[in-house]
Design a protein around this motif. Structure first.
Motif, PDB file in Angstrom:
ATOM      1  N   ASN A 170       0.847  -1.176   0.000  1.00  0.00           N
ATOM      2  CA  ASN A 170       0.000   0.000   0.000  1.00  0.00           C
ATOM      3  C   ASN A 170       0.894   1.241   0.000  1.00  0.00           C
ATOM      4  OD1 ASN A 170       0.782   0.636   2.704  1.00  0.00           O
ATOM      5  ND2 ASN A 170      -0.799  -0.742   3.495  1.00  0.00           N
ATOM      6  N   TRP A 171       0.291   2.408  -0.105  1.00  0.00           N
ATOM      7  CA  TRP A 171       1.087   3.634  -0.245  1.00  0.00           C
ATOM      8  C   TRP A 171       1.924   3.920   1.002  1.00  0.00           C
ATOM      9  CZ3 TRP A 171       1.821   6.417  -4.603  1.00  0.00           C
ATOM     10  CH2 TRP A 171       0.978   6.132  -5.683  1.00  0.00           C
ATOM     11  N   ARG A 172       1.395   3.636   2.171  1.00  0.00           N
ATOM     12  CA  ARG A 172       2.145   3.884   3.401  1.00  0.00           C
ATOM     13  C   ARG A 172       3.371   2.975   3.482  1.00  0.00           C
ATOM     14  NH1 ARG A 172       1.844   8.310   6.304  1.00  0.00           N
ATOM     15  NH2 ARG A 172      -0.426   8.227   6.032  1.00  0.00           N
ATOM     16  N   GLN A 173       3.179   1.712   3.120  1.00  0.00           N
ATOM     17  CA  GLN A 173       4.309   0.778   3.123  1.00  0.00           C
ATOM     18  C   GLN A 173       5.366   1.197   2.105  1.00  0.00           C
ATOM     19  OE1 GLN A 173       2.074  -2.761   2.285  1.00  0.00           O
ATOM     20  NE2 GLN A 173       1.932  -3.372   4.436  1.00  0.00           N
ATOM     21  N   HIS A 174       4.901   1.688   0.956  1.00  0.00           N
ATOM     22  CA  HIS A 174       5.852   2.117  -0.064  1.00  0.00           C
ATOM     23  C   HIS A 174       6.629   3.358   0.381  1.00  0.00           C
ATOM     24  CE1 HIS A 174       7.411   1.639  -4.075  1.00  0.00           C
ATOM     25  NE2 HIS A 174       7.284   2.928  -4.289  1.00  0.00           N
ATOM     26  N   LEU A 175       5.979   4.229   1.150  1.00  0.00           N
ATOM     27  CA  LEU A 175       6.685   5.391   1.696  1.00  0.00           C
ATOM     28  C   LEU A 175       7.825   4.937   2.607  1.00  0.00           C
ATOM     29  CD1 LEU A 175       6.888   8.478   2.197  1.00  0.00           C
ATOM     30  CD2 LEU A 175       5.262   8.165   4.071  1.00  0.00           C
ATOM     31  N   TYR A 176       7.533   3.996   3.494  1.00  0.00           N
ATOM     32  CA  TYR A 176       8.573   3.494   4.401  1.00  0.00           C
ATOM     33  C   TYR A 176       9.693   2.811   3.614  1.00  0.00           C
ATOM     34  CZ  TYR A 176       4.990   4.273   7.961  1.00  0.00           C
ATOM     35  OH  TYR A 176       4.045   4.839   8.776  1.00  0.00           O
ATOM     36  N   PHE A 177       9.321   2.054   2.576  1.00  0.00           N
ATOM     37  CA  PHE A 177      10.312   1.392   1.724  1.00  0.00           C
ATOM     38  C   PHE A 177      11.248   2.413   1.088  1.00  0.00           C
ATOM     39  CE2 PHE A 177      11.487   0.007  -2.579  1.00  0.00           C
ATOM     40  CZ  PHE A 177      12.172  -1.164  -2.297  1.00  0.00           C
ATOM     41  N   ASN A 178      10.671   3.493   0.575  1.00  0.00           N
ATOM     42  CA  ASN A 178      11.480   4.530  -0.064  1.00  0.00           C
ATOM     43  C   ASN A 178      12.405   5.235   0.923  1.00  0.00           C
ATOM     44  OD1 ASN A 178      10.132   3.903  -2.402  1.00  0.00           O
ATOM     45  ND2 ASN A 178       9.591   6.009  -2.908  1.00  0.00           N
ATOM     46  N   ILE A 179      11.888   5.514   2.111  1.00  0.00           N
ATOM     47  CA  ILE A 179      12.721   6.170   3.131  1.00  0.00           C
ATOM     48  C   ILE A 179      13.927   5.304   3.469  1.00  0.00           C
ATOM     49  CG2 ILE A 179      12.791   6.920   5.539  1.00  0.00           C
ATOM     50  CD1 ILE A 179       9.849   7.784   5.217  1.00  0.00           C
ATOM     51  N   VAL A 180      13.686   3.999   3.613  1.00  0.00           N
ATOM     52  CA  VAL A 180      14.786   3.074   3.899  1.00  0.00           C
ATOM     53  C   VAL A 180      15.788   3.079   2.753  1.00  0.00           C
ATOM     54  CG1 VAL A 180      15.399   0.645   4.239  1.00  0.00           C
ATOM     55  CG2 VAL A 180      13.441   1.606   5.450  1.00  0.00           C
ATOM     56  N   CYS A 181      15.292   3.094   1.520  1.00  0.00           N
ATOM     57  CA  CYS A 181      16.184   3.121   0.352  1.00  0.00           C
ATOM     58  C   CYS A 181      17.051   4.374   0.343  1.00  0.00           C
ATOM     59  CB  CYS A 181      15.365   3.048  -0.936  1.00  0.00           C
ATOM     60  SG  CYS A 181      14.680   1.411  -1.283  1.00  0.00           S
ATOM     61  N   VAL A 182      16.456   5.522   0.667  1.00  0.00           N
ATOM     62  CA  VAL A 182      17.221   6.772   0.705  1.00  0.00           C
ATOM     63  C   VAL A 182      18.302   6.698   1.781  1.00  0.00           C
ATOM     64  CG1 VAL A 182      17.115   9.255   1.187  1.00  0.00           C
ATOM     65  CG2 VAL A 182      15.352   8.189  -0.239  1.00  0.00           C
ATOM     66  N   LEU A 183      17.957   6.159   2.949  1.00  0.00           N
ATOM     67  CA  LEU A 183      18.939   6.028   4.038  1.00  0.00           C
ATOM     68  C   LEU A 183      20.074   5.086   3.642  1.00  0.00           C
ATOM     69  CD1 LEU A 183      16.549   5.826   7.130  1.00  0.00           C
ATOM     70  CD2 LEU A 183      17.946   7.772   6.410  1.00  0.00           C
ATOM     71  N   VAL A 184      19.738   3.967   2.990  1.00  0.00           N
ATOM     72  CA  VAL A 184      20.763   3.021   2.527  1.00  0.00           C
ATOM     73  C   VAL A 184      21.696   3.697   1.537  1.00  0.00           C
ATOM     74  CG1 VAL A 184      21.148   0.919   1.166  1.00  0.00           C
ATOM     75  CG2 VAL A 184      19.404   0.942   2.960  1.00  0.00           C
ATOM     76  N   LEU A 185      21.137   4.484   0.621  1.00  0.00           N
ATOM     77  CA  LEU A 185      21.948   5.185  -0.372  1.00  0.00           C
ATOM     78  C   LEU A 185      22.871   6.211   0.292  1.00  0.00           C
ATOM     79  CD1 LEU A 185      19.235   5.646  -3.132  1.00  0.00           C
ATOM     80  CD2 LEU A 185      21.431   4.499  -3.463  1.00  0.00           C
ATOM     81  N   ILE A 186      22.344   6.937   1.273  1.00  0.00           N
ATOM     82  CA  ILE A 186      23.174   7.929   1.979  1.00  0.00           C
ATOM     83  C   ILE A 186      24.343   7.238   2.684  1.00  0.00           C
ATOM     84  CG2 ILE A 186      23.202   9.568   3.894  1.00  0.00           C
ATOM     85  CD1 ILE A 186      20.317  10.319   3.142  1.00  0.00           C
ATOM     86  N   ILE A 187      24.060   6.120   3.369  1.00  0.00           N
ATOM     87  CA  ILE A 187      25.120   5.364   4.052  1.00  0.00           C
ATOM     88  C   ILE A 187      26.162   4.876   3.056  1.00  0.00           C
ATOM     89  CG2 ILE A 187      25.613   3.250   5.360  1.00  0.00           C
ATOM     90  CD1 ILE A 187      22.834   3.636   6.674  1.00  0.00           C
ATOM     91  N   THR A 188      25.684   4.377   1.909  1.00  0.00           N
ATOM     92  CA  THR A 188      26.608   3.866   0.882  1.00  0.00           C
ATOM     93  C   THR A 188      27.507   4.973   0.349  1.00  0.00           C
ATOM     94  OG1 THR A 188      24.922   2.240   0.240  1.00  0.00           O
ATOM     95  CG2 THR A 188      26.735   2.582  -1.293  1.00  0.00           C
ATOM     96  N   VAL A 189      26.919   6.149   0.085  1.00  0.00           N
ATOM     97  CA  VAL A 189      27.710   7.281  -0.403  1.00  0.00           C
ATOM     98  C   VAL A 189      28.737   7.706   0.648  1.00  0.00           C
ATOM     99  CG1 VAL A 189      27.602   9.742  -0.996  1.00  0.00           C
ATOM    100  CG2 VAL A 189      26.002   8.141  -2.046  1.00  0.00           C
ATOM    101  N   ILE A 190      28.333   7.713   1.905  1.00  0.00           N
ATOM    102  CA  ILE A 190      29.269   8.080   2.979  1.00  0.00           C
ATOM    103  C   ILE A 190      30.452   7.106   3.013  1.00  0.00           C
ATOM    104  CG2 ILE A 190      29.548   8.192   5.494  1.00  0.00           C
ATOM    105  CD1 ILE A 190      26.655   9.278   5.620  1.00  0.00           C
ATOM    106  N   VAL A 191      30.161   5.812   2.859  1.00  0.00           N
ATOM    107  CA  VAL A 191      31.225   4.809   2.850  1.00  0.00           C
ATOM    108  C   VAL A 191      32.175   5.034   1.680  1.00  0.00           C
ATOM    109  CG1 VAL A 191      31.732   2.340   2.585  1.00  0.00           C
ATOM    110  CG2 VAL A 191      29.863   3.083   4.077  1.00  0.00           C
ATOM    111  N   VAL A 192      31.619   5.293   0.510  1.00  0.00           N
ATOM    112  CA  VAL A 192      32.440   5.514  -0.693  1.00  0.00           C
ATOM    113  C   VAL A 192      33.292   6.767  -0.529  1.00  0.00           C
ATOM    114  CG1 VAL A 192      32.391   6.030  -3.158  1.00  0.00           C
ATOM    115  CG2 VAL A 192      30.843   4.318  -2.222  1.00  0.00           C
ATOM    116  N   GLU A 193      32.660   7.860  -0.101  1.00  0.00           N
ATOM    117  CA  GLU A 193      33.384   9.125  -0.002  1.00  0.00           C
ATOM    118  C   GLU A 193      34.438   9.088   1.113  1.00  0.00           C
ATOM    119  OE1 GLU A 193      33.267  10.882  -2.379  1.00  0.00           O
ATOM    120  OE2 GLU A 193      31.399  11.927  -2.811  1.00  0.00           O
ATOM    121  N   THR A 194      34.127   8.362   2.178  1.00  0.00           N
ATOM    122  CA  THR A 194      35.103   8.224   3.263  1.00  0.00           C
ATOM    123  C   THR A 194      36.342   7.478   2.789  1.00  0.00           C
ATOM    124  OG1 THR A 194      33.325   8.198   4.905  1.00  0.00           O
ATOM    125  CG2 THR A 194      35.464   7.377   5.617  1.00  0.00           C
TER     126      THR A 194
END
Length: 493
Positions: free
Chosen positions: A112-136
């Motif tokens: 449902n839309w609420r579940q998809h919102l949470y899924f997207n938020i998690v994806c954004v957080l995973v991407l931010i962590i990944t970028v931090i690891v790469v840039e570090t």
């Protein structure tokens, strides 16, 4: 530590490659449906054509960037941008849209839309962590890449919000003929078989709906509003007295009015007394549409021999006034300003919907204020050319399609049964249902559309609204629907 960082980066990269491949391929394989679903979005309706291509192209470019080592970091930053945009889009739908649409396939199919919102938020957080690891690992300064991440999120979010604002204005006011369908707008169907298909709505009171009959014009059918039964009343009128052509009935509680218009006579009667039929107007006006506004007052449409066009008039206590300016008389004719006169007696206002000009005019019972508004099918370049024949008659040179089948007003909302197919309208919904467009009668504002399904291969013929209920005549039946919450909210504003 280096191996852990590599594992984090590779896992994230492979996940988003698969995610965007799946998302883009599923859209391409069912592109027409994807485009229609964007058109029904409460936020991006008017940009469905452009966005449907841009989203797929962007997802495929990101996939290509993530695959190659040199562009992998660009792909990760781009992924943050697009996933942030998707997240803001879903948030706006959940918190600010008038309705939440059905899921649109792909990944959303099982969420449902609420579940998809949470899924997207998690994806954004995973991407931010990944970028931090790469840039570090590249020994880039913290301030430098955090500022870049923050800027990408802000810009992508702002872009979606800006599209939403512009799309709303274009859809509601400057519509480019895009419909926004309100899902599940009607529910709880009840029907009653009337045995014939020649009825039309004549009026209503607290407990009943009154139907006229085109093939048996002296019959009034009284239908209970719960559709538990009906009865009939025969109007005691001698039709051989005058050369009537097409008698019609209008109900204005507690009386009925029967008239023809080609014969300048109006009768009033009561269902309680069979001998109550009386003439209330004789030899005073000719007309083809009529509404009783009180016992001795009427609003009508007539023809102007001076301007060769239709005009609106009012009649009260044997005094008649013609309002030439309401429908427009310059450079027009009977064809171009032909239309449907509708009353909203509760709000003491009226609407005239043009059949061919894709516009409607609203005015009050004092005729002091006239407003003209466009339908979503309106086109500035659209015009009708007419030619005058040698016998004096006028014919259409370039015939236009009648854009309105019928219409009704309820609480300052105009419901139009449209005859015009809009951009992104699906073939199935057009062929298997009647489309109702909703407009406000006091401003240029398109509220949305909904579908009334066909029954036994028949389409809606006439409709009537009573509070939270929609009644339709379709085939031999009268059908009652209840409006769902999105419609009720608009009716009660």
């Amino acid at each position: 530590m280096k191996n852990i960082n590599k594992l984090i980066i590779n896992t994230a990269v492979y996940f988003f490659i698969l995610l965007f491949i799946y998302a883009s391929v599923s859209k391409v394989l069912d592109f027409e449906n994807f485009q229609i679903q964007i058109a029904q979005s409460p936020l991006l309706s008017t940009y469905a054509g452009t966005i449907s291509y841009l989203v797929i192209i962007a997802e495929l470019i990101i996939v290509a960037a993530l695959i190659f080592q040199k562009s992998k970091l660009i792909g990760l930053y781009s992924s943050i941008g697009i996933m942030s945009a998707f997240t803001v889009y879903i948030y706006l739908i959940l918190e600010y849209s008038e309705f939440v649409p059905c899921s649109c396939g792909g990944i959303l199919e099982n969420m449902n839309w609420r579940q998809h919102l949470y899924f997207n938020i998690v994806c954004v957080l995973v991407l931010i962590i990944t970028v931090i690891v790469v840039e570090t690992s590249r020994k880039i300064k913290l301030l430098q890449y955090t500022f870049l991440i923050f800027t990408i999120i802000i810009l992508s979010s702002f872009s979606v919000f800006l599209l939403y604002i512009k799309s709303e204005k274009q859809l509601r006011i400057d519509n480019n003929f895009t419909r926004r369908y309100i899902p599940h707008a009607i529910e709880n169907e009840v029907s009653l078989d009337l045995n014939y298909n020649s009825f039309y709505f004549a009026g209503q009171d607290d407990g009943n709906i009154y139907l006229g009959n085109t093939t048996a014009p002296l019959n009034i059918t009284i239908v209970r509003k719960d559709l538990k039964g009906f009865s009939k009343f025969r109007i005691p009128l001698k039709t051989n007295i005058h050369p009537f052509k097409s008698l019609k009935v209008n109900w204005r509680s507690p009386n009925y009015y029967i008239y023809d218009g080609t014969v300048p006579i109006i009768y009033r009667g009561s269902l309680e007394k069979s001998d109550s039929l009386r003439i209330v107007s004789f030899d005073e006006m000719y007309f083809d549409q009529l509404y009783a506004t009180s016992d001795n007052s009427f609003l009508f449409r007539s023809q102007s021999s001076k301007y060769k066009s239709f005009i609106i008039g009012d009649y009260k206590n044997h005094q008649m006034n013609l309002h030439y300016d309401l429908l427009g008389t310059e450079n027009t004719g009977y064809i171009e300003n032909d239309g449907l006169l509708i009353s909203d007696l509760d709000n003491k206002s009226f609407v005239y919907v043009y059949y061919y000009k894709n516009e409607f005019v609203s005015f009050n019972n004092t005729f002091g204020k006239r407003n003209k508004f466009r339908l979503i099918s309106f086109k500035k370049e659209q015009s009708m050319e007419t030619v005058k024949l040698s016998d004096g008659t006028t014919k259409i040179k370039n015939p236009l399609q009648q854009s309105v089948k019928n219409a009704v007003i309820s609480d300052k909302l105009l419901f139009i049964n449209s005859n015009s197919k809009a951009i992104h309208d699906g073939i199935l919904q057009w062929n298997k249902a009647s489309i109702i467009d909703i407009y406000k009668t006091d401003q240029q504002y398109y509220s949305g559309s909904f579908l009334v399904p066909d029954r036994h291969g028949e389409k809606l013929k006439d409709m009537f609204i009573d509070g939270k209920y929609l009644y339709i005549l379709i085939g031999n039946e009268i059908v009652k629907y209840q409006f769902a919450q999105p419609i009720l909210e608009q009716l009660h504003r």
